[in-house]
Design a protein around this motif. Structure first.
Motif, mmCIF file in Angstrom:
data_model
loop_
_atom_site.group_PDB
_atom_site.id
_atom_site.type_symbol
_atom_site.label_atom_id
_atom_site.label_comp_id
_atom_site.label_asym_id
_atom_site.label_seq_id
_atom_site.Cartn_x
_atom_site.Cartn_y
_atom_site.Cartn_z
ATOM 1 N N CYS A 144 67.474 -2.193 43.443
ATOM 2 C CA CYS A 144 66.776 -3.276 44.126
ATOM 3 C C CYS A 144 65.349 -3.381 43.619
ATOM 4 O O CYS A 144 64.679 -2.370 43.366
ATOM 5 C CB CYS A 144 66.789 -3.010 45.632
ATOM 6 N N TYR A 145 64.866 -4.608 43.478
ATOM 7 C CA TYR A 145 63.466 -4.829 43.144
ATOM 8 C C TYR A 145 62.575 -4.437 44.323
ATOM 9 O O TYR A 145 62.976 -4.517 45.484
ATOM 10 C CB TYR A 145 63.210 -6.314 42.845
ATOM 11 N N GLY A 146 61.352 -4.042 44.018
ATOM 12 C CA GLY A 146 60.320 -3.937 45.037
ATOM 13 C C GLY A 146 60.427 -2.795 46.005
ATOM 14 O O GLY A 146 59.851 -2.863 47.093
ATOM 15 N N VAL A 147 61.129 -1.701 45.634
ATOM 16 C CA VAL A 147 61.161 -0.530 46.511
ATOM 17 C C VAL A 147 60.523 0.680 45.838
ATOM 18 O O VAL A 147 60.488 1.764 46.415
ATOM 19 C CB VAL A 147 62.598 -0.197 46.985
ATOM 20 N N SER A 148 60.028 0.491 44.612
ATOM 21 C CA SER A 148 59.332 1.546 43.880
ATOM 22 C C SER A 148 58.671 0.909 42.660
ATOM 23 O O SER A 148 58.954 -0.261 42.329
ATOM 24 C CB SER A 148 60.305 2.639 43.425
ATOM 25 N N PRO A 149 57.809 1.644 41.958
ATOM 26 C CA PRO A 149 57.222 1.093 40.720
ATOM 27 C C PRO A 149 58.244 0.876 39.619
ATOM 28 O O PRO A 149 57.968 0.181 38.643
ATOM 29 C CB PRO A 149 56.200 2.166 40.317
ATOM 30 N N GLN A 150 59.414 1.475 39.748
ATOM 31 C CA GLN A 150 60.438 1.396 38.712
ATOM 32 C C GLN A 150 60.867 -0.042 38.437
ATOM 33 O O GLN A 150 61.063 -0.434 37.282
ATOM 34 C CB GLN A 150 61.638 2.233 39.132
ATOM 35 N N LEU A 151 61.055 -0.838 39.502
ATOM 36 C CA LEU A 151 61.396 -2.248 39.380
ATOM 37 C C LEU A 151 60.429 -3.045 40.250
ATOM 38 O O LEU A 151 60.696 -3.286 41.425
ATOM 39 C CB LEU A 151 62.837 -2.507 39.830
ATOM 40 N N PRO A 152 59.252 -3.414 39.713
ATOM 41 C CA PRO A 152 58.283 -4.161 40.513
ATOM 42 C C PRO A 152 58.922 -5.384 41.150
ATOM 43 O O PRO A 152 59.814 -6.022 40.571
ATOM 44 C CB PRO A 152 57.210 -4.551 39.483
ATOM 45 N N GLY A 153 58.455 -5.714 42.359
ATOM 46 C CA GLY A 153 59.123 -6.721 43.158
ATOM 47 C C GLY A 153 58.694 -8.147 42.925
ATOM 48 O O GLY A 153 57.891 -8.466 42.036
ATOM 49 N N SER A 154 59.212 -9.015 43.773
ATOM 50 C CA SER A 154 59.140 -10.463 43.575
ATOM 51 C C SER A 154 57.946 -11.132 44.244
ATOM 52 O O SER A 154 57.746 -12.331 44.050
ATOM 53 C CB SER A 154 60.421 -11.102 44.112
#
Length: 350
Positions: free
Chosen positions: A114-124
């Motif tokens: 999922c996006y936006g739950v860690s720096p790994q996949l910055p969110g929307s």
């Protein structure tokens, strides 16, 4: 670019972050035209994050326009209007190939999905977003579907449909929805689309119950919800319950309120590690219990068709439209449940 960042409990800030970029030939970057705040974002805001790290951009709901792609992206080009499903698939494992991105065999934790739950996949919740494996993790938006509807289709509507599908709702049945936020309201619409004769709705906020009634939901009024539900169903209980909150109390209500041999489907995000599941009650009542995370990619084709046909109207759950710069106040408002708030859309241009 400008974006929101999570800095700790009740601490969302608006400011500058690095621009996203294509770092792999399968990536794309989109300019975000509308982003949503989800109920699960409130877990992070309230100090129950999915990652111990700070400073990342939250959010997993957005629509936008493609501005750049890697040279291996073949299905999208600059200028395409797209929806970004909240769930992220690796695209290479058997589960993702079948559309079940929430079951990705390569994902190790929630932060991979999922996006936006860690720096790994910055969110929307920013002006732009980098999308990995864009050919699969982007969806073309059909003509006639508004940004408002599309944002709800990135997560809330698919989660609701998934919950109702797993509750195996049949024509003519009575369904109880617990929690009348955006997911609960979409669960009510989904239940009706699946043929439910009646949909009951339980929520502690009177304004939410009142709005749900405009969609045909019969609100559960009174402090003793379980007794009221029994009275509304002639002592029998609903055939199926869709729980859209994720708290121990509401899951327990679902288990106790459903009829004998009924079905309970939990889609509210729960971070409880030691839930006191009453196994004896479930066994005596011969219950079916389902819980899980939605694979948005799998549910979307059905929901896009239903939206285009007017069978569901995702945009009706949107109550507030604010600028991205108002993000900190938007989170505070959503958390307070004041002012009739249901779904907040953020405009990155403001």
């Amino acid at each position: 670019m400008k974006a929101l960042t999570y800095q700790g409990r009740h601490d969302i800030r608006y400011g500058d972050v690095p621009d996203p970029a294509v770092t792999s030939p399968t990536d794309a970057v989109i300019q975000v035209t509308a982003a949503g705040i989800c109920g699960s974002d409130l877990h992070i805001y309230r100090g129950n994050p999915f990652s111990p790290e700070l400073g990342y951009t939250p959010g997993h709901e957005c629509v936008g326009v493609v501005v750049d792609t890697g040279d291996q992206v073949t299905r999208f080009k600059a200028g395409d209007r797209v929806l970004v499903p909240a769930s992220v698939g690796c695209t290479r494992c058997r589960a993702c190939a079948a559309g079940f991105t929430a079951r990705c065999e390569r994902a190790k934790t929630m932060t991979d999905l999922c996006y936006g739950v860690s720096p790994q996949l910055p969110g929307s919740q920013g002006q732009a977003l980098a999308v990995p494996y864009a050919d699969v993790n982007l969806v073309h938006l059909p003509e006639g579907i508004s940004d408002e509807a599309a944002v709800v289709l990135t997560d809330n509507a698919p989660t609701a449909w998934y919950g109702c599908r797993r509750a195996r709702i049949r024509p003519g049945e009575t369904v109880l929805v617990i929690g009348l936020g955006p997911v609960g309201l979409m669960a009510a619409q989904s239940a009706f689309a699946m043929g439910a004769a009646r949909v009951l709705g339980a929520d502690l906020v009177a304004e939410r119950r009142a709005f749900a009634s405009t969609l045909g939901v019969e609100p559960v009024e009174g402090e003793d919800a379980r007794t009221v539900i029994r009275e509304m169903t002639a002592g029998r209980g609903p055939d199926a319950v869709v729980e859209a909150v994720g708290s121990d109390a509401t899951i327990e209500l679902a288990l106790k309120a459903v009829r004998q041999a009924g079905r309970v489907s939990v889609i509210g995000v729960s971070q409880t590690k030691d839930f006191p599941f009453h196994m004896g009650l479930a066994q005596v009542k011969e219950l079916e219990f389902a819980i899980g995370l939605c694979s948005v990619h799998y549910e979307l084709p059905t929901l896009l068709a239903l939206t285009q046909a007017g069978r569901i109207t995702p945009e009706v759950v949107v109550s507030h439209r604010l600028g991205l710069s108002e993000g900190p106040a938007a989170y505070e408002l959503f958390n307070s449940r004041a002012d009739g708030v249901r779904k907040i859309l953020l405009d990155p241009a403001r």
